[in-house]
Design a protein around this motif. Structure first.
Motif, PDB file in Angstrom:
ATOM      1  N   PHE A 760       0.871  -1.171   0.000  1.00  0.00           N
ATOM      2  CA  PHE A 760       0.000   0.000   0.000  1.00  0.00           C
ATOM      3  C   PHE A 760       0.908   1.220   0.000  1.00  0.00           C
ATOM      4  CE2 PHE A 760      -3.409   2.527   2.525  1.00  0.00           C
ATOM      5  CZ  PHE A 760      -3.730   3.212   1.364  1.00  0.00           C
ATOM      6  N   ASN A 761       0.979   1.911  -1.141  1.00  0.00           N
ATOM      7  CA  ASN A 761       1.907   3.021  -1.304  1.00  0.00           C
ATOM      8  C   ASN A 761       1.230   4.366  -1.076  1.00  0.00           C
ATOM      9  OD1 ASN A 761       3.990   1.238  -2.021  1.00  0.00           O
ATOM     10  ND2 ASN A 761       3.427   1.306  -4.180  1.00  0.00           N
ATOM     11  N   ASP A 762       2.028   5.319  -0.577  1.00  0.00           N
ATOM     12  CA  ASP A 762       1.539   6.677  -0.304  1.00  0.00           C
ATOM     13  C   ASP A 762       0.255   6.624   0.517  1.00  0.00           C
ATOM     14  OD1 ASP A 762       1.406   9.408  -0.265  1.00  0.00           O
ATOM     15  OD2 ASP A 762       0.685   9.621  -2.318  1.00  0.00           O
ATOM     16  N   VAL A 763       0.393   6.051   1.689  1.00  0.00           N
ATOM     17  CA  VAL A 763      -0.765   5.764   2.540  1.00  0.00           C
ATOM     18  C   VAL A 763      -1.604   7.008   2.803  1.00  0.00           C
ATOM     19  CG1 VAL A 763      -1.463   4.937   4.819  1.00  0.00           C
ATOM     20  CG2 VAL A 763       0.442   3.835   3.612  1.00  0.00           C
ATOM     21  N   PHE A 764      -0.970   8.158   3.030  1.00  0.00           N
ATOM     22  CA  PHE A 764      -1.696   9.374   3.410  1.00  0.00           C
ATOM     23  C   PHE A 764      -1.918  10.321   2.221  1.00  0.00           C
ATOM     24  CE2 PHE A 764       0.723   7.945   7.165  1.00  0.00           C
ATOM     25  CZ  PHE A 764      -0.346   7.637   8.001  1.00  0.00           C
ATOM     26  N   ASN A 765      -1.636   9.849   0.994  1.00  0.00           N
ATOM     27  CA  ASN A 765      -1.878  10.615  -0.226  1.00  0.00           C
ATOM     28  C   ASN A 765      -1.204  11.995  -0.171  1.00  0.00           C
ATOM     29  OD1 ASN A 765      -2.905  10.824  -2.816  1.00  0.00           O
ATOM     30  ND2 ASN A 765      -4.804  11.807  -2.140  1.00  0.00           N
ATOM     31  N   THR A 766       0.070  12.012   0.195  1.00  0.00           N
ATOM     32  CA  THR A 766       0.817  13.267   0.351  1.00  0.00           C
ATOM     33  C   THR A 766       1.892  13.450  -0.721  1.00  0.00           C
ATOM     34  OG1 THR A 766       2.281  12.114   1.905  1.00  0.00           O
ATOM     35  CG2 THR A 766       0.447  13.377   2.840  1.00  0.00           C
ATOM     36  N   MET A 767       1.971  12.527  -1.666  1.00  0.00           N
ATOM     37  CA  MET A 767       3.027  12.564  -2.673  1.00  0.00           C
ATOM     38  C   MET A 767       2.599  13.477  -3.824  1.00  0.00           C
ATOM     39  SD  MET A 767       4.882   9.209  -4.220  1.00  0.00           S
ATOM     40  CE  MET A 767       6.514   9.262  -4.934  1.00  0.00           C
TER      41      MET A 767
END
Length: 822
Positions: A760-767
């Motif tokens: 699960f990548n970029d869990v907090f959608n901050t990228m």
């Protein structure tokens, strides 16, 4: 008669005395034997047999034949240790003594037992990526956490000191984009950003960061070399592995690979195939308060990349080895999307267009290598010939939705590169080594451009866009020498590389309306010397210090010198500068490594770069329509500048079930560039209101990365990766900080031959990429892409056997393969 009898007696005694003396004369010692596999009871060919004296110095040696037998001759009288060693097996040491009466020793059958530890290291991909500091490079072995990321471009985000531009896909090392990217130690004709998107992450074994290469290496790349090492299976018998993966956020992304190998007798045949088939949504917004306008971009990238590699190693005998491999990289990449520009104070200027681009690319590499080992231990000569060809063709169709300015651009690229290397290595003694070599690099690129659109000529007249042809040839002839010596605690290496470079380029623009041609020739010939030096001090097993120096060069890339328009958006067009010259760098680096025993290690380093004739961006105002706020992006040379930085990497195991790999890099660089700005309001400005200035930016940036591997059981592990990139500056933007977290889990079954993983990548959608700019116009930017993906992958290993590999030179790829005598 008595005299005759006396004479005969003397003759008998004399003959006996001669015979006695003859029996005391020493004959050269001989050691024979046969090495077999203890488990299979079969002979083992190409096993190292080393003869060491009482000081543990190597006296002589050899390797076993196809039937496992060996014969070592010309061994002086004395006591020795016979060392039998082979990758994947336990080493055997046997003491022997050569005397006048016992000068021929038969060790008979010697059984080697398989080493489970060694086999695990070469056949199983690690759970988590690891970082290892070597003498001249940093090696990041790719674990299953990074292998599942999708492409090499996405994988690079997790590599220490490496950054990937979110907009262009260009890569930089220690904050500098002047870096050479190699695949298996070879330069590719594919543009770097495109190359990284084409290589599936599952095909990558390791990433090598060579930040201060010696004179033995090509001197290109101010910040160094990034070498991508692909998997190569070299185990005995038939074996291999297969991997399949799927990721999804908005669009599906699929990747897979299969790796097979057959090794028997004198032949090693291997092949692998990997692919990346995906779609990726990208969107962005650019706001300009100066004219109260916004640019909206909505782009869909489609990738179909296929990578094939196959080769054969042929072991002629214990002195001669030969190999051949070919790599075929075929891709079909499409980009569709739309752009919309809204002028809120003057809606009549609003514009909107859609575009459709399709590129068919094929890159083919053919490599031949021959190595001759001499009788002297470690002395050899090696010839390598590498041929690389790249063909790319694809139109870009633009449809103007608010007017009638529809047009089509077409680019066709043909690049050929031939590299011939001849290397000689001579260990002058146990502690000194001399290396000599020469290299020929022949490169040619032809670009054909045509367009159905219109553009302004130098007189400001609107005419059909001219067709263009750019023919660029660069030939480099070089030779190098390095000398190294090792003491008890000190090691040093000095070297120099001499290069002669010839550049011949011609750009021809042809106007289709009247056939008028405008040629732009360029030549640049130069001879340069590139010295290097390394000093290593190891006072104990726990501490290592290193100081190094090298001089390097950055030759302009094709995109930087190509005067033909490379790409265009409603607000930005990119052109090269054919008059661009190389920049030169003097680099100094110091490193310290502390071994923490079973807990791991920590490495800290500092570096300084002095740069001459710096290559950097030039941001110019597009004269064709000043009120629209268009910008031309190109490159130019500047005066001297400098850069310095600090790096810290750690490999630490606080508990048996928890392993940490982390890195912190900080760097500061003074950047210079040409910019233009308006001295009048945008809506009323003319050419006379454009002011040219040299802008200088002091950029300080830092990045932090941490891999965490948690072993819940023998079969189940969890991973967590965190990343933080501090704020940074370039000539155009002040970039905001960015951070994200990736989580993963792995489960092994079927006695370790199968594994299932989920991420699960970029869990907090901050990228995301955000920032503000002031030149040539004030603007605010925000770009996002599909980073918050969920992926799953499955890997299965099949076959069996033991690891064997062909030894090849250590030039551009120190980890190409292992094995071989000594």
């Amino acid at each position: 008669m008595k005299r005759l009898i006396t004479f005969m007696i003397l003759c008998v005694f004399t003959v006996q005395n001669i015979q006695a003396n003859s029996s005391d004369t020493f004959k050269d010692g001989i050691i024979t034997g046969q090495v077999i596999d203890a488990a299979l009871n079969e002979p083992l060919p190409y096993v190292n047999v080393i003869i060491k004296n009482t000081k543990q110095e190597t006296v002589t040696g050899g390797i076993t034949l196809d039937d496992g037998t060996f014969k070592i001759t010309k061994i002086p009288e004395g006591s020795y240790t016979v060392v039998i060693q082979y990758i994947g097996f336990e080493t055997i040491e046997e003491p022997i003594t050569i005397t006048r009466k016992n000068f021929k020793i038969d060790m008979e059958k010697i059984s080697l037992k398989e080493s489970a530890t060694s086999l695990d290291e070469v056949t199983v991909i690690a759970e988590v990526s690891t970082i290892q500091q070597k003498v001249d490079r940093k090696v990041i072995t790719i674990g299953k956490d990074l292998a599942a990321t999708g492409t090499a471009s996405e994988l690079m985000i997790g590599i220490p000191s490496v950054s990937v531009d979110a907009q262009s896909g260009e890569i930089s090392l220690r904050g500098n984009s002047n870096v050479r990217v190699m695949v298996d130690g070879k330069l590719s004709n594919i543009p770097t950003a495109q190359l990284l998107k084409q290589i599936p992450s599952t095909a990558i074994k390791s990433i090598e960061l060579i930040t201060n290469p010696s004179a033995k290496y090509n001197p290109e790349g101010m910040s160094g070399i990034i070498n991508i090492v692909l998997h190569k299976n070299t185990m005995v018998g038939f074996n291999g592995s297969a991997t399949v993966g799927l990721a999804y956020e908005i669009e599906p992304k699929f990747n897979s690979s299969i790796d097979m190998n057959y090794r028997n007798g004198k032949f090693n045949i291997y092949g692998n195939y990997s692919n990346n088939i995906s779609k990726n949504q990208n969107n962005g917004v650019v706001y300009r308060p100066g004219n109260n306008s916004e640019l909206f971009l909505d782009i869909l990238d489609s990738r179909k990349n296929h990578l094939f590699k196959t080769g054969v190693d042929f072991y002629l005998n214990d002195k001669n080895t030969m190999s051949f491999f070919t790599t075929q990289n075929a891709s079909e990449n499409g980009t569709t999307g739309g752009t919309e520009v809204k002028y809120y104070d003057d809606p009549l200027l609003n514009s909107s267009e859609v575009f459709d681009a399709l590129n068919d690319d094929l890159s083919s590499q053919y490599n031949f290598d021959y190595k001759l080992d001499f009788n002297k231990e470690g002395q050899h000569i090696e010839l390598e010939v590498d041929y690389n060809v790249y063909d790319s063709e694809g139109p870009v169709i633009y449809n103007d939705l608010t007017g009638d300015n529809d047009f089509e651009d077409s680019n066709k690229r043909d690049r050929k590169r031939t590299t011939i290397n001849l290397d000689y290595v001579d260990p002058l003694s146990e502690t000194t080594k001399l290396e000599l070599g020469s290299q020929v690099r022949l490169f040619n690129s032809i670009i054909d451009f045509s367009s159905t659109g219109q553009s302004l000529d130098e007189n400001g007249m609107l005419r059909p866009t001219p067709d263009a042809n750019f023919d660029y040839t660069r030939d480099i002839y070089s030779g190098y020498a390095t000398f190294s010596k090792q003491y008890e605690k000190w090691t040093y290496q000095i070297g120099a590389r001499l290069e002669s470079v010839t550049v011949d380029a011609l750009a021809v623009a042809t106007y289709p309306d009247n056939g008028e041609q405008k040629p732009i020739p360029f030549e640049n010939d130069y001879v340069e010397l590139y010295p290097s030096g390394f000093i290593t001090y190891t006072p104990s097993e726990k501490n290592t210090y290193q100081l190094s120096y090298s001089r390097r060069v950055d030759r302009p890339g094709i995109g930087q010198v190509n005067p033909i328009r490379e790409w265009s958006t409603p607000l930005v067009s990119s052109y090269g500068n054919i008059d661009l010259k190389p920049q030169f760098t003097n680099s100094i680096e110091a490193n310290y490594t502390r071994n923490l025993a079973e807990k791991g290690s920590i490495t800290g380093g500092v570096f300084f770069r002095g740069i001459q004739d710096e290559i950097n961006q030039a941001l110019l105002i597009d004269r064709s329509d000043i009120s629209a706020g268009r910008v031309i992006l190109t490159h130019a040379n500047f005066d001297e500048t400098s850069a310095y930085g600090l790096e810290i990497t750690t490999n630490y195991r606080p508990f048996k079930w928890w392993n940490i790999n982390s890195s912190l890099d900080m760097y500061s660089q003074k950047q210079k560039g040409i910019t233009e700005r308006l001295t009048a309001p945008l809506e009323t400005a003319t050419v006379d209101d454009i002011l040219l200035e040299v802008r200088e930016v002091e950029n300080f940036a830092w990045n932090f990365r941490m891999f965490n591997n948690f072993k819940a059981s023998k079969s189940l592990t969890f991973t967590a990766f965190v990343f933080y990139r501090g704020a940074s500056k370039n000539l155009q933007f002040d970039v905001d900080p960015m951070y994200f977290m990736n989580l993963g889990a792995r489960y092994s079954f079927l006695e370790g031959n199968a594994q299932f993983g989920i991420n699960f990548n970029d869990v907090f959608n901050t990228m995301q990429f955000k920032g503000v700019g002031t030149v040539p116009y004030e603007q605010q930017i925000n770009f996002q892409w599909e980073s918050r993906t969920v992926s799953a992958n499955f890997t299965y290993r099949f076959g069996g056997g033991k690891y064997k590999a062909k030894s090849r030179k250590r030039r551009d790829n120190d980890e190409k393969s292992g094995g071989g005598i000594f």
